[in-house]
Design an enzyme around this catalytic site. Structure first.
Site, PDB file in Angstrom:
ATOM      1  N   HIS A 130     119.661 100.833  59.898  1.00 11.85           N
ATOM      2  CA  HIS A 130     118.196 100.769  59.836  1.00 11.85           C
ATOM      3  C   HIS A 130     117.629 100.302  61.188  1.00 11.85           C
ATOM      4  O   HIS A 130     116.679 100.898  61.712  1.00 11.85           O
ATOM      5  CB  HIS A 130     117.795  99.823  58.700  1.00 11.85           C
ATOM      6  CG  HIS A 130     116.322  99.581  58.570  1.00 11.85           C
ATOM      7  ND1 HIS A 130     115.603  99.936  57.453  1.00 11.85           N
ATOM      8  CD2 HIS A 130     115.416  98.995  59.405  1.00 11.85           C
ATOM      9  CE1 HIS A 130     114.328  99.604  57.624  1.00 11.85           C
ATOM     10  NE2 HIS A 130     114.185  99.014  58.792  1.00 11.85           N
ATOM     11  N   GLU A 131     118.227  99.246  61.748  1.00 12.51           N
ATOM     12  CA  GLU A 131     117.700  98.688  63.006  1.00 12.51           C
ATOM     13  C   GLU A 131     117.967  99.614  64.189  1.00 12.51           C
ATOM     14  O   GLU A 131     117.124  99.753  65.078  1.00 12.51           O
ATOM     15  CB  GLU A 131     118.291  97.301  63.271  1.00 12.51           C
ATOM     16  CG  GLU A 131     118.005  96.260  62.189  1.00 12.51           C
ATOM     17  CD  GLU A 131     116.530  96.120  61.836  1.00 12.51           C
ATOM     18  OE1 GLU A 131     115.662  96.328  62.705  1.00 12.51           O
ATOM     19  OE2 GLU A 131     116.235  95.824  60.662  1.00 12.51           O
ATOM     20  N   HIS A 152     115.363 102.147  64.618  1.00 15.04           N
ATOM     21  CA  HIS A 152     114.138 101.666  65.275  1.00 15.04           C
ATOM     22  C   HIS A 152     114.195 101.878  66.790  1.00 15.04           C
ATOM     23  O   HIS A 152     113.170 102.123  67.422  1.00 15.04           O
ATOM     24  CB  HIS A 152     113.935 100.170  65.010  1.00 15.04           C
ATOM     25  CG  HIS A 152     113.236  99.858  63.718  1.00 15.04           C
ATOM     26  ND1 HIS A 152     111.948 100.298  63.446  1.00 15.04           N
ATOM     27  CD2 HIS A 152     113.621  99.121  62.650  1.00 15.04           C
ATOM     28  CE1 HIS A 152     111.597  99.844  62.235  1.00 15.04           C
ATOM     29  NE2 HIS A 152     112.585  99.138  61.736  1.00 15.04           N
ATOM     30  N   GLY A 160     116.505  91.722  59.455  1.00 14.39           N
ATOM     31  CA  GLY A 160     116.732  92.397  60.719  1.00 14.39           C
ATOM     32  C   GLY A 160     115.403  92.641  61.406  1.00 14.39           C
ATOM     33  O   GLY A 160     114.373  92.774  60.732  1.00 14.39           O
ATOM     34  N   GLN A 188     109.714  96.722  67.177  1.00 13.28           N
ATOM     35  CA  GLN A 188     108.846  96.170  66.127  1.00 13.28           C
ATOM     36  C   GLN A 188     107.962  95.035  66.631  1.00 13.28           C
ATOM     37  O   GLN A 188     107.015  94.642  65.955  1.00 13.28           O
ATOM     38  CB  GLN A 188     109.687  95.669  64.941  1.00 13.28           C
ATOM     39  CG  GLN A 188     110.399  96.778  64.207  1.00 13.28           C
ATOM     40  CD  GLN A 188     111.152  96.227  63.011  1.00 13.28           C
ATOM     41  OE1 GLN A 188     112.300  95.812  63.133  1.00 13.28           O
ATOM     42  NE2 GLN A 188     110.517  96.203  61.858  1.00 13.28           N
ATOM     43  N   CYS A 212     110.908  97.378  55.193  1.00 13.35           N
ATOM     44  CA  CYS A 212     110.826  97.212  56.645  1.00 13.35           C
ATOM     45  C   CYS A 212     109.643  96.303  56.963  1.00 13.35           C
ATOM     46  O   CYS A 212     108.566  96.486  56.391  1.00 13.35           O
ATOM     47  CB  CYS A 212     110.636  98.580  57.305  1.00 13.35           C
ATOM     48  SG  CYS A 212     110.525  98.509  59.096  1.00 13.35           S
ATOM     49  N   LEU A 213     109.840  95.337  57.859  1.00 15.15           N
ATOM     50  CA  LEU A 213     108.743  94.429  58.201  1.00 15.15           C
ATOM     51  C   LEU A 213     107.565  95.176  58.813  1.00 15.15           C
ATOM     52  O   LEU A 213     106.440  94.702  58.786  1.00 15.15           O
ATOM     53  CB  LEU A 213     109.233  93.338  59.167  1.00 15.15           C
ATOM     54  CG  LEU A 213     110.287  92.375  58.602  1.00 15.15           C
ATOM     55  CD1 LEU A 213     110.719  91.382  59.662  1.00 15.15           C
ATOM     56  CD2 LEU A 213     109.759  91.654  57.377  1.00 15.15           C
TER      57      LEU A 213
HETATM   58 ZN   LIG Z   1     112.595  98.244  59.881  1.00 16.61          ZN
END
Ligand SMILES: [Zn+2]
Length: 185
Positions: free
Chosen positions: A149-150, A153, A48, A53, A107-108
């Protein structure tokens, strides 16, 4: 298509609230941006990626929970033939299951940090597709997890914010190091 630089923990844009999109915002430039986001996510081996991000404050994220063979999260075997990209615009959670479960998240934007996070097991969601179709559905398993999670963000919330004091303290050293690196940019 191009890879977009991923913002890392400590960069202020990750703490900002993204803005609602309108149908007229969906143009070729936006579609190209989504293609870039997808490419960036696959390249980074993520499942995701939310617009903040990559430094963009529109309410959109891309998800692909199908791109793997096998369901072991830690040893994910990627299979490009199984890719199924979902683009969620103006996503919302309208109902959640009563039961929560703990699941290991990463998380990236927070490289090399993982932790178990409690969240509802199932969520009823609403979002627009890239074709501006309104979707309303119950999600479960990995898709429910990634959606939550997304969506966080888009409101400037990171998974580490959900951790209790003990777990946060255990990760504090790593997080501070990332913060220092990203503030040096
Ligand atoms: Zn993340």
């Amino acid at each position: 298509m191009a890879l977009l630089p991923i913002k890392i923990y400590g960069e202020p844009v990750l703490r900002e609230k993204a803005q609602e999109m309108k149908q007229e915002d969906i143009d070729d430039a936006f579609r190209a941006f989504i293609a870039d986001m997808a490419e960036t996510m696959y390249d980074a081996r993520g499942i995701g990626l939310a617009a903040p991000q990559v430094g963009d404050l529109r309410r959109v994220f891309v998800v692909d929970t199908e791109q793997t063979d096998g369901d072991s999260k830690r040893r994910r075997v990627r299979n490009p033939e199984k890719r199924r990209l979902v683009t969620c615009i103006n996503p919302e959670i309208i109902e959640t299951s009563a039961e929560d479960e703990e699941y290991n998240e990463g998380c990236l934007s927070i490289p090399d940090v993982e932790a178990d996070v409690w969240r509802p097991i199932r969520v009823k969601v609403r979002y627009r597709t890239l074709e501006w179709e309104l979707k309303e559905e119950w999600l479960d398993e990995l898709m429910a997890r990634v959606f939550q999670h997304e969506l966080d963000h888009l409101d400037g919330v990171l998974f580490v914010d959900h951790l209790g004091m003990m777990k946060r303290t255990a990760l504090a050293g790593k997080l501070n190091r990332l913060k220092k690196q990203s503030s040096g940019k």
